[in-house]
Design a protein around this motif. Structure first.
Motif, PDB file in Angstrom:
ATOM      1  N   UNK A 172       0.833  -1.210   0.000  1.00  0.00           N
ATOM      2  CA  UNK A 172       0.000   0.000   0.000  1.00  0.00           C
ATOM      3  C   UNK A 172       0.870   1.264   0.000  1.00  0.00           C
ATOM      4  N   UNK A 173       1.859   1.286   0.869  1.00  0.00           N
ATOM      5  CA  UNK A 173       2.694   2.484   0.970  1.00  0.00           C
ATOM      6  C   UNK A 173       3.600   2.630  -0.250  1.00  0.00           C
ATOM      7  N   UNK A 174       4.012   1.506  -0.822  1.00  0.00           N
ATOM      8  CA  UNK A 174       4.821   1.559  -2.052  1.00  0.00           C
ATOM      9  C   UNK A 174       4.006   2.143  -3.192  1.00  0.00           C
ATOM     10  N   UNK A 175       2.816   1.596  -3.373  1.00  0.00           N
ATOM     11  CA  UNK A 175       1.905   2.063  -4.429  1.00  0.00           C
ATOM     12  C   UNK A 175       1.610   3.537  -4.284  1.00  0.00           C
ATOM     13  N   UNK A 176       1.394   3.906  -3.027  1.00  0.00           N
ATOM     14  CA  UNK A 176       0.990   5.258  -2.726  1.00  0.00           C
ATOM     15  C   UNK A 176       2.084   6.247  -3.124  1.00  0.00           C
ATOM     16  N   UNK A 177       3.317   5.796  -3.039  1.00  0.00           N
ATOM     17  CA  UNK A 177       4.422   6.711  -3.303  1.00  0.00           C
ATOM     18  C   UNK A 177       4.551   7.023  -4.788  1.00  0.00           C
ATOM     19  N   UNK A 178       4.291   6.029  -5.626  1.00  0.00           N
ATOM     20  CA  UNK A 178       4.553   6.224  -7.052  1.00  0.00           C
ATOM     21  C   UNK A 178       3.823   7.403  -7.676  1.00  0.00           C
ATOM     22  N   UNK A 179       2.482   7.431  -7.615  1.00  0.00           N
ATOM     23  CA  UNK A 179       1.777   8.567  -8.216  1.00  0.00           C
ATOM     24  C   UNK A 179       2.174   9.899  -7.584  1.00  0.00           C
ATOM     25  N   UNK A 180       2.466   9.839  -6.272  1.00  0.00           N
ATOM     26  CA  UNK A 180       2.875  11.076  -5.609  1.00  0.00           C
ATOM     27  C   UNK A 180       4.156  11.620  -6.234  1.00  0.00           C
ATOM     28  N   UNK A 181       5.089  10.690  -6.442  1.00  0.00           N
ATOM     29  CA  UNK A 181       6.360  11.112  -7.008  1.00  0.00           C
ATOM     30  C   UNK A 181       6.135  11.697  -8.397  1.00  0.00           C
ATOM     31  N   UNK A 182       5.294  11.007  -9.168  1.00  0.00           N
ATOM     32  CA  UNK A 182       4.992  11.504 -10.508  1.00  0.00           C
ATOM     33  C   UNK A 182       4.405  12.907 -10.461  1.00  0.00           C
ATOM     34  N   UNK A 183       3.456  13.072  -9.543  1.00  0.00           N
ATOM     35  CA  UNK A 183       2.811  14.377  -9.410  1.00  0.00           C
ATOM     36  C   UNK A 183       3.844  15.476  -9.197  1.00  0.00           C
ATOM     37  N   UNK A 184       4.783  15.162  -8.278  1.00  0.00           N
ATOM     38  CA  UNK A 184       5.806  16.158  -7.966  1.00  0.00           C
ATOM     39  C   UNK A 184       6.694  16.439  -9.183  1.00  0.00           C
ATOM     40  N   UNK A 185       7.021  15.344  -9.889  1.00  0.00           N
ATOM     41  CA  UNK A 185       7.903  15.508 -11.044  1.00  0.00           C
ATOM     42  C   UNK A 185       7.242  16.320 -12.158  1.00  0.00           C
ATOM     43  N   UNK A 186       5.923  16.141 -12.254  1.00  0.00           N
ATOM     44  CA  UNK A 186       5.219  16.869 -13.322  1.00  0.00           C
ATOM     45  C   UNK A 186       4.887  18.293 -12.919  1.00  0.00           C
ATOM     46  N   UNK A 187       4.995  18.586 -11.633  1.00  0.00           N
ATOM     47  CA  UNK A 187       4.597  19.919 -11.158  1.00  0.00           C
ATOM     48  C   UNK A 187       5.618  20.966 -11.579  1.00  0.00           C
TER      49      UNK A 187
END
Ligand code: DGI
Ligand code: FE
Ligand code: FE
Length: 398
Positions: free
Chosen positions: A383-398
């Motif tokens: 759960x925590x691994x999955x949760x991190x991925x989109x978050x990281x993407x969001x930050x990278x795209x911001x």
């Protein structure tokens, strides 16, 4: 035809509002008798221990000692399990016979919600209702409700004026706990009884939990627990969880830790917990703690209970509070293991990353030992691994 008024409630404690409503109903509705019937309370639904049925009955006896035709009735306390109004009223109809009219006395809030009660239709078509309403409170809504119930069910409803019914029992308990007199909110005899029995003495749930762990835990475990509480409070403030809940959960989290293996196994069976916790004290102690908190401490706050229940494994979808307690348990200043400083570092800024790191470390350690790994642990990790991925993407795209 005799008219019998029934006033139910927790009466924890009975207060002047209850007595006043019973008197008003007796006089204004022309009742022959009024019975006050305390409910069997479900402590796990409350965030404090309710007074026992005996104490609540005794307080009713004292409060009603000078009243004529108003008396307490222990019917619901004498039943097994929790009662429903429809069953109680059926029993009262039976007791007083077909020549009696059973009149259920209630406040405005209850009548507005009566549709949602168990067997509402039976209630509304079989019995009369007396509503004690404070002038100006929900007047229009009450009016509309009364008309609708009369039209739909033909219910006989009498609205009577009553100023005091909504005295708050919570306020009374708080006043008594702080040592302040309850004034005319409760009869003097009831107040004297409360003091002599030490009821509502204001020992907080944390005090009670602390007294328990002081008695049941080894000193090193007690010290660990206090450090977890401090750490959890700090993390809660940092990440926006409720520090008070974090402290309560921390105090209780290892309460079952020092039970012997046999005692733990017995508790696992007593509470009907999953057999996978048999002979696994590392996992069982958290689950047992939750059950003890509910049963013996009347703690009903699900977030606090879950924070304790999952403090060892975590779980998929764990709440903010659950993460805080889980992490505090792992990084409190007394913990020493290779990666603890890395996790402490992460905990300064990133709750999820810190929890993830701690879980990875635990799973690695358990795998090396060849220990049974709970699905909650692996689920939490995923759960925590999955949760991190989109978050990281969001930050990278911001
Ligand atoms: O109660 P504490 O000692 O403060 O710490 P804890 O409740 O977090 O963990 C107790 C132990 O349980 C610890 O050595 C790690 C272990 N543990 C955590 N997840 C699992 C586990 N043990 C097993 N067998 N399976 C798990 O999934
Ligand atoms: Fe623990
Ligand atoms: Fe712990």
């Amino acid at each position: 035809m005799k008219k019998i008024g029934i006033l139910g409630g927790s009466f924890d404690p009975v207060h002047s509002g209850h007595v006043g409503l019973a008197r008003d109903a007796l006089a204004q509705a022309g009742l022959d008798r009024v019975l006050l019937i305390p409910a069997r309370l479900q402590p796990f639904k409350q965030d404090r221990m309710p007074a026992s049925g005996e104490d609540r009955m005794e307080m009713l006896r004292l409060a009603l000692a000078g009243e004529e035709r108003i008396e307490p009735c222990s019917y619901e306390l004498d039943q097994e399990g929790v009662s429903y109004t429809y069953l109680t009223l059926r029993a009262m109809q039976e007791r007083f016979g077909p020549d009696s009219r059973i009149c259920f006395i209630t406040g405005t809030d209850s009548i507005l919600k009566l549709d949602t009660w168990m067997h509402a239709e039976e209630l509304l078509t079989t019995y009369s209702f007396i509503v004690g309403s404070r002038p100006g409170y929900e007047d229009e809504e009450l009016d509309r409700c009364v008309r609708r119930l009369k039209e739909t069910y033909g219910t006989e409803i009498l609205v009577i004026r009553n100023e005091q019914f909504d005295i708050s029992a919570t306020e009374i308990r708080e006043r008594l706990a702080s040592g302040a007199p309850a004034g005319d909110l409760i009869p003097q005899a009831v107040e004297d009884y409360i003091r002599s029995r030490g009821l509502y003495s204001g020992r907080t749930i944390n005090d009670r939990g602390f007294a328990y762990i002081k008695e049941h835990l080894k000193e090193s475990r007690l010290v660990h627990t206090c450090r977890v509480a401090d750490e959890a409070a700090a993390l809660a403030r940092r990440f926006g969880a409720d520090p008070a809940k974090a402290v309560t959960a921390s105090i209780f989290h290892d309460m079952a830790k020092n039970l012997t293996r046999e005692e733990m196994n017995r508790q696992v069976r007593t509470f009907g917990l999953d057999p996978k916790y048999i002979d696994n004290p590392n996992l069982a102690h958290s689950k047992i703690a939750r059950c003890l908190m509910e049963r013996d401490f009347g703690i009903g706050d699900q977030d606090i209970l879950n924070a304790v229940s999952y403090h060892t494994t975590g779980r998929a979808g764990m709440s903010l509070l659950e993460k805080v307690v889980f992490l505090a348990d792992g990084i409190e200043p007394g913990r020493i293991y290779p990666s603890v400083d890395v996790i402490r570092d992460l905990a300064r800024t990133d709750l999820d990353k810190a929890c993830l790191c701690m879980l990875e470390r635990t799973v690695g350690y358990l795998k090396k030992k060849g220990a049974f790994i709970d699905t909650d642990t692996t689920d939490a990790l995923a759960y925590l691994k999955d949760k991190r991925d989109p978050e990281r993407e969001e930050k990278e795209h911001a």
